[in-house]
Design a protein around this motif. Structure first.
Motif, PDB file in Angstrom:
ATOM      1  N   PRO A 105     120.081  93.700 -34.381  1.00  0.00           N
ATOM      2  CA  PRO A 105     121.427  93.623 -34.977  1.00  0.00           C
ATOM      3  C   PRO A 105     121.808  94.944 -35.642  1.00  0.00           C
ATOM      4  CG  PRO A 105     119.816  92.516 -36.373  1.00  0.00           C
ATOM      5  CD  PRO A 105     119.092  92.884 -35.102  1.00  0.00           C
ATOM      6  N   ARG A 106     123.039  95.381 -35.378  1.00  0.00           N
ATOM      7  CA  ARG A 106     123.532  96.621 -35.960  1.00  0.00           C
ATOM      8  C   ARG A 106     124.997  96.456 -36.377  1.00  0.00           C
ATOM      9  NH1 ARG A 106     118.875  97.110 -35.664  1.00  0.00           N
ATOM     10  NH2 ARG A 106     117.612  98.792 -34.751  1.00  0.00           N
ATOM     11  N   PRO A 107     125.275  96.156 -37.658  1.00  0.00           N
ATOM     12  CA  PRO A 107     126.664  96.116 -38.121  1.00  0.00           C
ATOM     13  C   PRO A 107     127.293  97.507 -38.070  1.00  0.00           C
ATOM     14  CG  PRO A 107     125.193  94.977 -39.650  1.00  0.00           C
ATOM     15  CD  PRO A 107     124.332  95.752 -38.707  1.00  0.00           C
ATOM     16  N   SER A 108     128.588  97.571 -37.775  1.00  0.00           N
ATOM     17  CA  SER A 108     129.283  98.858 -37.776  1.00  0.00           C
ATOM     18  C   SER A 108     129.397  99.378 -39.204  1.00  0.00           C
ATOM     19  CB  SER A 108     130.671  98.713 -37.150  1.00  0.00           C
ATOM     20  OG  SER A 108     131.462  97.810 -37.899  1.00  0.00           O
ATOM     21  N   PRO A 109     129.460 100.699 -39.376  1.00  0.00           N
ATOM     22  CA  PRO A 109     129.539 101.252 -40.737  1.00  0.00           C
ATOM     23  C   PRO A 109     130.739 100.755 -41.533  1.00  0.00           C
ATOM     24  CG  PRO A 109     128.914 102.968 -39.178  1.00  0.00           C
ATOM     25  CD  PRO A 109     129.245 101.759 -38.360  1.00  0.00           C
ATOM     26  N   ASP A 110     131.865 100.443 -40.842  1.00  0.00           N
ATOM     27  CA  ASP A 110     133.046  99.981 -41.574  1.00  0.00           C
ATOM     28  C   ASP A 110     133.035  98.483 -41.825  1.00  0.00           C
ATOM     29  OD1 ASP A 110     133.626  98.865 -39.119  1.00  0.00           O
ATOM     30  OD2 ASP A 110     135.473 100.008 -38.787  1.00  0.00           O
ATOM     31  N   GLY A 111     132.010  97.771 -41.336  1.00  0.00           N
ATOM     32  CA  GLY A 111     131.880  96.341 -41.586  1.00  0.00           C
ATOM     33  C   GLY A 111     132.710  95.454 -40.689  1.00  0.00           C
ATOM     34  N   ARG A 112     133.440  96.017 -39.734  1.00  0.00           N
ATOM     35  CA  ARG A 112     134.334  95.212 -38.892  1.00  0.00           C
ATOM     36  C   ARG A 112     133.580  94.497 -37.766  1.00  0.00           C
ATOM     37  NH1 ARG A 112     139.739  95.420 -36.765  1.00  0.00           N
ATOM     38  NH2 ARG A 112     139.892  93.569 -35.436  1.00  0.00           N
ATOM     39  N   TYR A 113     132.496  95.101 -37.269  1.00  0.00           N
ATOM     40  CA  TYR A 113     131.844  94.583 -36.069  1.00  0.00           C
ATOM     41  C   TYR A 113     130.335  94.418 -36.273  1.00  0.00           C
ATOM     42  CZ  TYR A 113     136.195  96.225 -33.946  1.00  0.00           C
ATOM     43  OH  TYR A 113     137.517  96.440 -33.650  1.00  0.00           O
ATOM     44  N   LEU A 114     129.764  93.581 -35.421  1.00  0.00           N
ATOM     45  CA  LEU A 114     128.310  93.455 -35.304  1.00  0.00           C
ATOM     46  C   LEU A 114     127.951  93.672 -33.838  1.00  0.00           C
ATOM     47  CD1 LEU A 114     125.455  92.677 -36.325  1.00  0.00           C
ATOM     48  CD2 LEU A 114     126.028  90.287 -35.773  1.00  0.00           C
ATOM     49  N   ALA A 115     127.077  94.627 -33.568  1.00  0.00           N
ATOM     50  CA  ALA A 115     126.585  94.878 -32.209  1.00  0.00           C
ATOM     51  C   ALA A 115     125.121  94.488 -32.138  1.00  0.00           C
ATOM     52  CB  ALA A 115     126.770  96.347 -31.834  1.00  0.00           C
ATOM     53  N   TRP A 116     124.704  94.056 -30.953  1.00  0.00           N
ATOM     54  CA  TRP A 116     123.295  93.708 -30.768  1.00  0.00           C
ATOM     55  C   TRP A 116     122.971  93.655 -29.281  1.00  0.00           C
ATOM     56  CZ3 TRP A 116     127.070  90.107 -31.555  1.00  0.00           C
ATOM     57  CH2 TRP A 116     127.075  88.948 -30.781  1.00  0.00           C
ATOM     58  N   LEU A 117     121.697  93.525 -28.968  1.00  0.00           N
ATOM     59  CA  LEU A 117     121.243  93.358 -27.590  1.00  0.00           C
ATOM     60  C   LEU A 117     121.009  91.890 -27.319  1.00  0.00           C
ATOM     61  CD1 LEU A 117     118.718  96.320 -27.175  1.00  0.00           C
ATOM     62  CD2 LEU A 117     121.150  96.247 -26.598  1.00  0.00           C
ATOM     63  N   SER A 118     121.387  91.449 -26.105  1.00  0.00           N
ATOM     64  CA  SER A 118     121.333  90.013 -25.814  1.00  0.00           C
ATOM     65  C   SER A 118     120.891  89.765 -24.370  1.00  0.00           C
ATOM     66  CB  SER A 118     122.718  89.393 -26.042  1.00  0.00           C
ATOM     67  OG  SER A 118     122.692  88.003 -25.822  1.00  0.00           O
ATOM     68  N   GLN A 119     120.064  88.751 -24.216  1.00  0.00           N
ATOM     69  CA  GLN A 119     119.683  88.236 -22.903  1.00  0.00           C
ATOM     70  C   GLN A 119     120.270  86.845 -22.734  1.00  0.00           C
ATOM     71  OE1 GLN A 119     115.356  88.480 -23.251  1.00  0.00           O
ATOM     72  NE2 GLN A 119     115.326  90.362 -22.044  1.00  0.00           N
ATOM     73  N   ALA A 120     120.466  86.412 -21.490  1.00  0.00           N
ATOM     74  CA  ALA A 120     121.168  85.152 -21.241  1.00  0.00           C
ATOM     75  C   ALA A 120     120.233  83.962 -21.057  1.00  0.00           C
ATOM     76  CB  ALA A 120     122.068  85.286 -20.013  1.00  0.00           C
ATOM     77  N   ARG A 121     119.015  84.192 -20.522  1.00  0.00           N
ATOM     78  CA  ARG A 121     118.159  83.084 -20.109  1.00  0.00           C
ATOM     79  C   ARG A 121     116.946  82.924 -21.020  1.00  0.00           C
ATOM     80  NH1 ARG A 121     117.603  84.817 -13.894  1.00  0.00           N
ATOM     81  NH2 ARG A 121     117.933  86.853 -14.884  1.00  0.00           N
ATOM     82  N   ASP A 122     116.678  81.690 -21.393  1.00  0.00           N
ATOM     83  CA  ASP A 122     115.494  81.376 -22.182  1.00  0.00           C
ATOM     84  C   ASP A 122     114.261  81.424 -21.284  1.00  0.00           C
ATOM     85  OD1 ASP A 122     113.795  80.609 -24.191  1.00  0.00           O
ATOM     86  OD2 ASP A 122     114.322  78.480 -24.094  1.00  0.00           O
ATOM     87  N   GLY A 123     113.165  81.935 -21.812  1.00  0.00           N
ATOM     88  CA  GLY A 123     111.905  81.957 -21.078  1.00  0.00           C
ATOM     89  C   GLY A 123     111.692  83.169 -20.205  1.00  0.00           C
ATOM     90  N   TYR A 124     112.704  84.029 -20.085  1.00  0.00           N
ATOM     91  CA  TYR A 124     112.591  85.199 -19.221  1.00  0.00           C
ATOM     92  C   TYR A 124     112.661  86.452 -20.081  1.00  0.00           C
ATOM     93  CZ  TYR A 124     113.531  88.296 -15.215  1.00  0.00           C
ATOM     94  OH  TYR A 124     113.477  89.297 -14.267  1.00  0.00           O
ATOM     95  N   GLU A 125     111.506  86.983 -20.458  1.00  0.00           N
ATOM     96  CA  GLU A 125     111.476  88.115 -21.376  1.00  0.00           C
ATOM     97  C   GLU A 125     112.019  89.395 -20.758  1.00  0.00           C
ATOM     98  OE1 GLU A 125     107.651  89.354 -22.656  1.00  0.00           O
ATOM     99  OE2 GLU A 125     106.830  89.562 -20.644  1.00  0.00           O
ATOM    100  N   SER A 126     112.124  89.443 -19.421  1.00  0.00           N
ATOM    101  CA  SER A 126     112.631  90.638 -18.754  1.00  0.00           C
ATOM    102  C   SER A 126     114.055  90.459 -18.256  1.00  0.00           C
ATOM    103  CB  SER A 126     111.712  91.015 -17.584  1.00  0.00           C
ATOM    104  OG  SER A 126     110.435  91.378 -18.050  1.00  0.00           O
ATOM    105  N   ASP A 127     114.749  89.427 -18.741  1.00  0.00           N
ATOM    106  CA  ASP A 127     116.159  89.285 -18.408  1.00  0.00           C
ATOM    107  C   ASP A 127     116.905  90.539 -18.867  1.00  0.00           C
ATOM    108  OD1 ASP A 127     118.395  88.109 -17.382  1.00  0.00           O
ATOM    109  OD2 ASP A 127     118.634  86.623 -18.966  1.00  0.00           O
TER     110      ASP A 127
END
Length: 679
Positions: free
Chosen positions: A279-301
């Motif tokens: 998780p990485r909030p933007s410096p101005d506090g308006r946004y939150l960016a992060w990395l996301s995978q779609a499928r459970d159980g698949y660590e290389s998604d």
């Protein structure tokens, strides 16, 4: 479970210097990581590591260098410091360090205006890690291991932990009673310990455990970054974690917002069934960016870059590169993000706008360890297969410019291989399969081929410096190194990456043999003397090769999977074999049997060196022992290199030195020209 850099960055040893690149030279190399630019953009703090054969551990200290160039200054001198983080006003630096006489690393706060004197921030039985400031500078957050049930202030938690340890030692019993599968992980037994997040006033005062209970906060990820961050207003901490009850077979981690003053965590990503991290909030506090995978159980998604508008709640994917988004950093003005992506074995930085427009930051390949300055330029660690790491400054659209030269003096006298070249072949299914080719320095005539097979299987050989399987070190022994990125490798599109699952010995095996065929036709390769080596999935592939072809002179299998069903019963992360094989072994037994090298053990003929670590809980010790037993029982020339104090990776300097020399000796003795019989 991964090229062109400006000529100014290349260390150019004198031709025919005559001094060989040995394992000892490799271990003496200084490696730079974790660059952190000061708030005013004038300085960069970073960690320098060097393996010490005498101390038999990594020496690590924090250094500071002017971002525009100048002499680097060693900031800590204890050989046990790392993870520097600037205070928002740039007047202090928070460091994770272990002083003489301490059993664990603690947090230390250095006041630059007071001459750089350090104040110890934590004094915890299990130490502290990942220290970070809140944006307003009022709070410090960090992680520490605790025993669930020990809660309250850090003093109360630590008192509880010490009491439990004393009771355990007094009992004189070392047995473990285990009630859940995830009782050990990577290289250690958890023994009931959990990682929790603490927060305390930066000016001093009692700390609070924000995550009491029997769960890890944040969830441990192999190669993961800092999975906790303050919101811009400093009122909450966002942490990536998953519930304990499914941690061994689920990859569905979520982002949780936790009030700094204490309170129940709020799940921010409950609607996503895959993993959410960094998780990485933007410096101005308006946004939150992060990395996301779609499928459970698949660590290389595929890892995609997501953005949440904290005013509207709208979530969008702003970074879909058809490959994994890796490290990313907000621009200081909050108008966009810089993200690194692996493409065809090389990392490139990309700019990402808030509406999802993606462009190359520069056409020059760099690295994935970087920070962004106020003017939009980046401090990035650059390296190559045959070029040790250094810190560089890179502006948009131009090649990186050197900031440090830590390794210049050492490598000026070493005869290093040149940069790797690319070899492309057509795969069985029509895909283009890529390999790196690295020649010995000053090669005249032909040399034997050494095939290196990476782990994962969703991984890649990258044109980056490495310590455990350093391609230049193998080339320096007189081999042409072929580092193959077969089906399943990252950086060639996600379809190519996914085609390894439930086909471990299929297309990837064919890719490797076809690549060897092409490489043995190169004018500087002497065919018929080829050996192959690999670790983890690469070790699996070596075991698979042993049962399916006799074309190699010798093999090296490091922590390789020998019997997949047996590994399922002893590994710690069950989601991995369940996804790769299509279920647990009692549901798809034929799939486990089909793709297990043990099924084909009767065909073993090739001399094989087996390497195994006792503390490898990912590919446990019975895998290497099983492979070695099968070879020995059938009279196949074989040797076992066993490390009682190493896990999946060989990390201790003395062990690493032994590993390289043992592997080199094995390959040398079997790839040498065969003597002609007298007629």
């Amino acid at each position: 479970m991964r090229f062109l850099i400006a000529v100014t960055l290349c260390l150019s040893p004198a031709a025919f210097a005559g001094r060989p690149f040995t394992p000892e030279e490799l271990l003496a190399t200084r490696r730079l990581d974790d660059p952190q630019i000061s708030p005013d953009g004038k300085l960069v703090a970073f960690t320098v590591r060097q393996k010490s054969l005498e101390a038999n551990r990594d020496l690590k200290d924090v250094w500071i260098v002017p971002f525009q160039g100048g002499s680097a200054r060693q900031f800590t001198r204890d050989g046990r410091s790392e993870h520097p983080r600037w205070s928002p006003d740039g007047k202090k630096i928070l460091v994770v360090g272990q002083r003489a006489g301490q059993d664990q690393a603690q947090l230390w706060l250095y006041d630059l205006e007071a001459g750089g004197d350090a104040r110890q921030v934590t004094s915890l039985t299990f130490g502290a890690d990942l220290g970070t400031f809140s944006p307003d500078g009022k709070w410090i957050a960090y992680t520490s291991e605790v025993h669930p049930g020990c809660s309250g202030t850090t003093a109360e938690v630590d008192s509880c932990i010490k009491k439990r340890l004393e009771e355990q030692q007094a009992s004189k019993v070392s047995a473990r009673i285990i009630d859940h599968v995830f009782a050990r992980h990577w290289t250690e037994w958890k023994d009931g310990k959990r990682t929790h997040v603490f927060v305390q006033p930066a000016a001093g005062g009692p700390a609070r455990d924000l995550t009491p209970g029997d769960s890890d906060w944040p969830t441990w990820r192999l190669g993961g970054g800092d999975d906790l961050a303050f919101t811009a207003d400093g009122n909450e901490i966002i942490v990536s974690a998953k519930p304990a009850q499914r941690e061994a077979w689920s990859t569905n981690g979520d982002l949780w917002a936790i009030p700094v003053g204490g309170g129940a965590p709020k799940n921010l990503t409950a609607d996503n069934h895959g993993d959410d991290a960094r998780p990485r909030p933007s410096p101005d506090g308006r946004y939150l960016a992060w990395l996301s995978q779609a499928r459970d159980g698949y660590e290389s998604d595929q890892w995609k870059l997501k953005l949440r508008d904290l005013r509207t709640g709208r979530v969008s994917v702003i970074g879909d590169f058809d490959d994994d988004a890796s490290a990313f950093v907000w621009r200081r003005d909050s108008k966009g993000i810089v993200a690194s992506v692996l493409k065809r074995g090389r990392f490139y930085l990309n700019t990402v706008s808030l509406d999802g427009k993606v462009a190359r930051f520069s056409e020059s390949a760099t690295g994935d360890d970087f920070d962004v300055a106020p003017d939009g330029s980046v401090a990035v660690v650059v390296s190559g297969m045959a070029r040790p790491p250094e810190l560089a400054r890179q502006a948009a659209g131009v090649a990186p410019q050197p900031v440090t030269r830590f390794n210049a003096e050492q490598y000026a006298g070493i005869d290093m291989p040149g940069a790797p070249t690319d070899l492309w072949i057509d795969g069985k299914d029509g895909s283009k399969v890529h390999s790196f080719v690295l020649q010995p320095a000053n090669l005249s005539g032909r040399a034997p081929l050494l095939v290196l097979i990476h782990g994962g299987p969703q991984g890649a050989w990258e044109d980056q410096w490495g310590m455990r399987w350093n391609e230049a070190a193998f080339a320096a022994q007189g081999y042409v190194v072929l580092a193959v990125n077969p089906h399943g490798s990252t950086g060639y599109g996600h379809k190519y990456e996914e085609e390894i699952s439930r086909d471990w010995g299929g297309l990837a095996y064919d890719d490797i043999l076809r690549s060897v065929d092409a490489a043995e036709k190169l004018p500087f390769v002497e065919p018929g003397r080829t050996c192959a080596a690999g670790a983890s999935y690469g070790g699996y592939m070596v075991d698979w090769i042993a049962g399916h072809t006799d074309r190699f002179r010798c093999l090296v299998s490091h922590d390789g999977v020998y019997d997949i069903a047996a590994m399922y019963g002893s590994t710690e992360e069950l989601w991995f074999p369940e996804f790769e094989m299509g279920g647990p072994p009692w549901e798809v037994p034929e799939t486990y049997r089909k793709w297990s090298p043990s099924t084909y053990a009767k065909n073993f003929r090739t001399p094989t060196l087996v390497v195994q670590g006792e503390l490898d809980f990912r590919v446990p010790v019975e895998q290497g022992l099983g492979m070695f037993t099968a070879l020995q029982r059938q009279g196949v020339e074989s040797r076992l290199l066993y490390f009682p104090d190493e896990g999946h990776w060989v990390l201790k300097p003395r062990n690493s030195q032994l590993w390289y020399h043992t592997v080199f000796d094995w390959i040398r003795s079997h790839s040498a020209p065969r003597k002609q019989a007298n007629r």
